[in-house]
Design a protein around this motif. Sequence first.
Motif, PDB file in Angstrom:
ATOM      1  N   PRO A 165       0.743  -1.183   0.071  1.00 39.55           N
ATOM      2  CA  PRO A 165       0.159   0.068  -0.084  1.00 39.55           C
ATOM      3  C   PRO A 165       1.111   1.360   0.115  1.00 39.55           C
ATOM      4  N   ALA A 166       0.420   2.249  -0.837  1.00 41.63           N
ATOM      5  CA  ALA A 166       0.974   3.519  -0.801  1.00 41.63           C
ATOM      6  C   ALA A 166       0.819   4.360   0.531  1.00 41.63           C
ATOM      7  N   THR A 167       1.872   4.642   1.192  1.00 44.25           N
ATOM      8  CA  THR A 167       1.719   5.270   2.512  1.00 44.25           C
ATOM      9  C   THR A 167       2.429   6.533   2.507  1.00 44.25           C
ATOM     10  N   VAL A 168       3.260   6.958   1.409  1.00 43.81           N
ATOM     11  CA  VAL A 168       3.904   8.263   1.472  1.00 43.81           C
ATOM     12  C   VAL A 168       3.865   9.068   0.090  1.00 43.81           C
ATOM     13  N   GLU A 169       3.647  10.107   0.172  1.00 47.02           N
ATOM     14  CA  GLU A 169       3.849  10.883  -1.021  1.00 47.02           C
ATOM     15  C   GLU A 169       5.346  11.628  -1.536  1.00 47.02           C
ATOM     16  N   LEU A 170       5.828  11.452  -2.237  1.00 47.93           N
ATOM     17  CA  LEU A 170       7.199  11.924  -2.553  1.00 47.93           C
ATOM     18  C   LEU A 170       7.053  13.147  -3.297  1.00 47.93           C
ATOM     19  N   HIS A 171       7.752  13.977  -2.887  1.00 44.94           N
ATOM     20  CA  HIS A 171       7.684  15.438  -3.926  1.00 44.94           C
ATOM     21  C   HIS A 171       8.674  15.378  -4.293  1.00 44.94           C
ATOM     22  N   ILE A 172       8.794  15.402  -5.687  1.00 37.88           N
ATOM     23  CA  ILE A 172       9.993  15.548  -6.474  1.00 37.88           C
ATOM     24  C   ILE A 172      10.058  16.525  -7.375  1.00 37.88           C
ATOM     25  N   PRO A 173      11.227  17.424  -7.270  1.00 34.90           N
ATOM     26  CA  PRO A 173      11.099  18.496  -7.807  1.00 34.90           C
ATOM     27  C   PRO A 173      11.404  18.441  -9.408  1.00 34.90           C
ATOM     28  N   TRP A 174      11.924  17.311 -10.012  1.00 37.19           N
ATOM     29  CA  TRP A 174      12.363  17.082 -11.292  1.00 37.19           C
ATOM     30  C   TRP A 174      11.217  16.238 -11.967  1.00 37.19           C
ATOM     31  N   ASP A 175      10.118  15.742 -11.228  1.00 35.01           N
ATOM     32  CA  ASP A 175       9.217  14.866 -11.711  1.00 35.01           C
ATOM     33  C   ASP A 175       7.976  15.141 -11.046  1.00 35.01           C
ATOM     34  N   GLU A 176       6.779  14.268 -11.418  1.00 35.73           N
ATOM     35  CA  GLU A 176       5.522  14.391 -10.865  1.00 35.73           C
ATOM     36  C   GLU A 176       5.822  13.678  -9.467  1.00 35.73           C
ATOM     37  N   ASN A 177       4.775  14.149  -8.355  1.00 38.17           N
ATOM     38  CA  ASN A 177       4.803  13.494  -7.198  1.00 38.17           C
ATOM     39  C   ASN A 177       4.526  12.157  -7.331  1.00 38.17           C
ATOM     40  N   ARG A 178       4.950  11.254  -6.265  1.00 37.96           N
ATOM     41  CA  ARG A 178       4.562   9.792  -6.588  1.00 37.96           C
ATOM     42  C   ARG A 178       4.041   9.270  -5.057  1.00 37.96           C
ATOM     43  N   LEU A 179       3.242   8.461  -5.256  1.00 35.99           N
ATOM     44  CA  LEU A 179       2.845   7.711  -4.119  1.00 35.99           C
ATOM     45  C   LEU A 179       3.400   6.505  -4.137  1.00 35.99           C
ATOM     46  N   VAL A 180       3.977   6.252  -2.788  1.00 38.04           N
ATOM     47  CA  VAL A 180       4.894   4.970  -2.701  1.00 38.04           C
ATOM     48  C   VAL A 180       4.915   4.348  -1.201  1.00 38.04           C
ATOM     49  N   CYS A 181       5.169   3.094  -1.168  1.00 41.85           N
ATOM     50  CA  CYS A 181       5.086   2.244  -0.096  1.00 41.85           C
ATOM     51  C   CYS A 181       6.307   2.910   1.069  1.00 41.85           C
ATOM     52  N   ALA A 182       6.394   2.557   2.223  1.00 43.90           N
ATOM     53  CA  ALA A 182       7.434   3.009   3.271  1.00 43.90           C
ATOM     54  C   ALA A 182       8.639   2.517   2.822  1.00 43.90           C
ATOM     55  N   ALA A 183       8.978   1.238   2.198  1.00 42.30           N
ATOM     56  CA  ALA A 183      10.198   0.628   1.844  1.00 42.30           C
ATOM     57  C   ALA A 183      10.654   1.510   0.827  1.00 42.30           C
ATOM     58  N   HIS A 184      10.066   1.960  -0.256  1.00 39.91           N
ATOM     59  CA  HIS A 184      10.382   2.737  -1.283  1.00 39.91           C
ATOM     60  C   HIS A 184      10.768   4.142  -0.996  1.00 39.91           C
ATOM     61  N   ALA A 185       9.809   4.604  -0.079  1.00 38.87           N
ATOM     62  CA  ALA A 185      10.156   5.938   0.435  1.00 38.87           C
ATOM     63  C   ALA A 185      11.347   6.223   1.040  1.00 38.87           C
ATOM     64  N   ARG A 186      11.881   5.099   2.101  1.00 44.72           N
ATOM     65  CA  ARG A 186      12.977   5.499   2.749  1.00 44.72           C
ATOM     66  C   ARG A 186      14.177   5.357   1.566  1.00 44.72           C
TER      67      ARG A 186
END
Length: 56
Positions: free
Chosen positions: A13-34
């Motif tokens: 499950p996606a638990t974190v939104e990553l705000h990425i300056p050079w790309d679109e924001n992404r919803l990712v799981c905790a493992a990928h967010a780390r």
Amino acid sequence: MKPECSEPDCERPATVELHIPWDENRLVCAAHARVLGRQDGVVADPDPDRADDLLE
């Protein structure tokens, strides 16, 4: 229904939104967010409503 992680081949499950300056924001799981959240300029914004899923 909980959104899934946007990373390929990940069904957590996606638990974190990553705000990425050079790309679109992404919803990712905790493992990928780390991992992805360590890049310069990326801001990880955990979803407080999914706190239990952050521990998976």
